[in-house]
Design an enzyme around this catalytic site. Sequence first.
Site, PDB file in Angstrom:
ATOM      1  N   GLY A  31       0.812  -1.214   0.000  1.00  0.00           N
ATOM      2  CA  GLY A  31       0.000   0.000   0.000  1.00  0.00           C
ATOM      3  C   GLY A  31       0.845   1.262   0.000  1.00  0.00           C
ATOM      4  O   GLY A  31       1.867   1.358  -0.691  1.00  0.00           O
ATOM      5  N   ASP A  33       2.710   2.480   2.271  1.00  0.00           N
ATOM      6  CA  ASP A  33       4.032   2.210   2.847  1.00  0.00           C
ATOM      7  C   ASP A  33       5.022   1.783   1.749  1.00  0.00           C
ATOM      8  O   ASP A  33       6.129   2.342   1.627  1.00  0.00           O
ATOM      9  CB  ASP A  33       3.857   1.081   3.880  1.00  0.00           C
TER      10      ASP A  33
END
Length: 167
Positions: A31, A33
């Site tokens: 995602g 991150d």
Amino acid sequence: MKISLIRGDITEQDVDAVVNAANSSLLGGGGVDGAIHRRGGPEILDDCRKLRASHYGGGLPAGQAVATTAGRLPATWVIHTVGPVYSPSDDRSGQLVSCYRESLRVADELGVESIAFPAVSAGIYGWPMDDAARIAVGTVRSTPSKVRDARFVLFTADAYEAFERAV
Ligand code: ADP
């Protein structure tokens, strides 16, 4: 504080700080991150490893926030916060509120004036988008801070529409 909504990729935001929806290992994930580490380069991960070794041997707990450099991102700082995993049987909204409050507290410590938030917990961690948006907008609005420009950067049309409803 001016609050705005942007449809797009948080890694492209020209702000003082971008908030990362990290996992507690601080060592990267999927995602938002994954996108931040890919685009920002290895410097961010180096900083995260140092923080793990110096302060967070057991990982960063949900609801807390900590800053690193931002590597090659346009931003100066990445503020990593760990959202709670959604549970229909256990109310963890206090932890999600804390993610936004703690991120703003860290931002104030750094003298940040502009900040970009993703929809913390609303991806892999499964939080229903409308509820995640209400908590995000309500908390940022009601938290005293020296930040002047707070942006929610929403990756999908769904997320953008939920945040519009929340605003
Ligand atoms: P969590 O594990 O906290 O749920 P995720 O990264 O899986 O975090 O998802 C949080 C939100 O961030 C989701 O709505 C997802 O679509 C969104 N997202 C993913 N990549 C980006 C990006 N590059 N910029 C902004 N938002 C993103």
